[in-house]
Design a protein around this motif. Sequence first.
Motif, short mmCIF file in Angstrom:
data_model
loop_
_atom_site.label_atom_id
_atom_site.label_comp_id
_atom_site.label_asym_id
_atom_site.label_seq_id
_atom_site.Cartn_x
_atom_site.Cartn_y
_atom_site.Cartn_z
N GLU A 52 27.64 24.39 60.14
CA GLU A 52 26.30 23.53 60.40
C GLU A 52 25.29 24.37 60.61
O GLU A 52 24.20 24.13 60.97
CB GLU A 52 26.28 22.54 60.26
N GLU A 53 25.65 24.88 62.26
CA GLU A 53 24.66 26.00 63.33
C GLU A 53 23.84 27.00 62.32
O GLU A 53 22.52 26.92 63.59
CB GLU A 53 26.08 26.28 64.11
N VAL A 62 19.28 18.98 52.75
CA VAL A 62 18.50 18.42 54.67
C VAL A 62 18.35 17.33 54.29
O VAL A 62 18.50 16.08 54.36
CB VAL A 62 18.44 19.33 55.23
N PHE A 99 23.06 18.36 57.73
CA PHE A 99 23.39 19.26 56.98
C PHE A 99 24.88 20.17 57.11
O PHE A 99 24.97 20.64 57.16
CB PHE A 99 23.49 19.98 58.75
N THR A 112 17.66 23.10 52.75
CA THR A 112 16.46 22.72 53.06
C THR A 112 16.13 21.36 52.01
O THR A 112 16.23 19.92 52.45
CB THR A 112 14.53 23.10 53.29
N ARG A 143 12.89 14.27 59.65
CA ARG A 143 13.92 13.14 59.79
C ARG A 143 13.78 11.94 59.58
O ARG A 143 13.60 11.17 58.76
CB ARG A 143 14.73 13.76 60.14
N LYS A 170 21.36 25.23 60.69
CA LYS A 170 20.45 24.85 61.64
C LYS A 170 19.35 25.97 62.13
O LYS A 170 18.35 25.54 62.26
CB LYS A 170 20.92 23.94 62.58
N GLU A 171 19.45 26.68 62.15
CA GLU A 171 19.26 27.95 63.10
C GLU A 171 18.10 28.45 62.22
O GLU A 171 17.18 29.01 62.67
CB GLU A 171 20.29 28.58 64.29
#
Length: 710
Positions: A676-677, A659, A665, A656, A691, A680-681
């Motif tokens: 990166e997925e 980011v 990410f 966090t 953001r 994010k998840e």
Amino acid sequence: MKYERVQPEEAATIEQGHETPQITYGDLLEHVRERRRVELEAEHPGRSSNLNAVSNTTRSLTAFMEANDLAEVDVVGEELIGTTPWNKAVKALGTDSTAKRRRTEINKRVRPWAMELIRAAVAIHDDESFGERLQRLREAAGMSAQGLSDAVSRGEIKLSTGAIHHWERGGRFPSQDWRSQLHHVERALGVPTGYLSEVLPTSSFYSARIETGLPRSIQRRISQHLPADFGSRPTPEQDEILAWVSRNILSTPKEILGEGDDGNPIEYDFSVYALARTEKSRLRKAPDHLLEELDEVRNFKTSPMLPEGIVRNEQWGKTTAEKADYEILAFMGAVGKVGLPDEMLSLSAVMVPQVIDQFIQWKVARRGGYTNAIEKPLLVFAGMLHREFGFLTQSPGFGEDLAPVKGLISRADVQMIQQDWKGACARAVKHINSRLKEIAKASQKGRDPFEALLPVLEAREPLRQYYRIVPEIRKRMPDDTYPVRKAETLRSLLVLRLGLELAFRQKNNRELLICPDGQKPRSWKELKRRQRGELSFDGSRWIVRIPGVAFKNATSKAVHEENVFHLMDRDHLYSEIAEYLEARKTLLGNRRDPGTLFVKTMTARSKSAEYCLNAYYEMFRSIITTYGIHNPFTGRGAIEGLRPHGPHSIRHVVATASVKRTRGFSDAAALLMDSEEMVKEAYARFLPGERHSLASDALWNSMFDEGDAA
């Protein structure tokens, strides 16, 4: 007739020119009485004539005192332990047979014991700790730890050999209760009152024992989180404090306080329900037939090769196997609570939908909602029931002993399972998957996975916010008076700092090896074989080398076959590593070194210094509850609103923070060595509004920097 100076010719080890402590004949009498009693009890335990023998020895000393006009307040001097003065003084006893016996007793026992006592008391020890002084006095008195325990333990006064060893080692200090009883120890050792207590730290690292009226199992966990004046506060305030500790320190509020019939708080102890492979103090051993089934599961999932005709889709490692083992035993303990008898505690029970549903209902009632603890065993069972690769699907013999159990297993269930095993497996996995979907929906509505870290993750700079725990640990670092506690605090400091620097998963931090000083780092071949990383010093900097096979996501593109991380000397990291490595020896004592960087504090009952999964989690959680969570009643702790969490949460903080700083990410994925997925998840909490806000700030601030304004 008083002798203010002691200069015995025989006591060559006594440093000359220093005033001796006031060892009086009264002190010596007590010392002689205890020494003789312990000596006789060791030789002839329980013999009735021991009391007479003790009396004969003390009477010899009192006769000597009377003959030389000495009182108990007089200081022992050359008339007893000297040479010429002694020869003159002993003649005062007379020449009859009684006098001769007393002279022999004084020469054989009293004089040597007096010299030992004075040697111990007069020696100069400028930096002597409490433990060092206690050990010196005990050895000078010729006592073992058991002997000192026997000498002190009378009536309600109980001193264990374990406490003596802990005190001498410096791992613990006398509690507040024992500090007021130390004169018993001093008397047994024959030293003046206060001689031991004067070297105790004035402010103990351990707070005084606080009585709460709660069960001991709970009080041990909460005592350090209570203010020192807890006992003197009004009952409503005490209840308020306990309620806060329950909500913010313990895992669930129900563990301490619930509502009684009269509306007043009632007390709860822990309900430990999971079964275990071996009998433990708080866990019941699983039935042998269930353990045999678990062994079959482990062999199926971990063996390099399987029998012909048996297939699986993955091979478990040691850690995964241990986790699955625990989840199954926890499930079986729970269904045992709802009425399934021991003889029916079998993997075949998971084939019955009613058993699964009763487990879910029991867990929801106990935990107050749907949690991951319900999902985990069901996921294990779903894998075991896979139509092609499942262990149970390929093991029809497991249903042979299944029998009806009122309210849980019907005759129809038993008949279907025994007559159509594959069909029963298909029905069971369909039911479990259905329940998993429903549980996932219910838990998403009622629980934020980032809840424990919200005060950190919602901060503008999460890493800076979380790092506040580091100075809190430093501020509360014990001094060298408490070597074991200092070593444990240094361990806490380094666990947190390296966790943030490396952002590894718990397993990789826990199993990280340390290259011994003066030795070559382990080869990549050795690290790959052991599937572990290693911390080593290359002469100018600390580096961590870890093979890709050590990571959970070893096949990910983010992980290389050989990974090297250079630790920067930020905020005194190198000096704190060096300090911990020195203190690590204190934690180990004389026990075998497992080679891991982080080791447990070894005690007489410890089997291994290496952390297991649960022990490491509890150690990290303790760091957070001790130093991370701000306690409004004690004023300790770094972050308001923080909740207990495990070591894996560090990855949420790092992700966090990255980011929020980079507004993307990719860097977070690189730091976590993941996709990166996945960041994010599962890892980064970065809401769309946040953001937008950061991007807007960056845009507008660039326009209104100093000197740019119109």
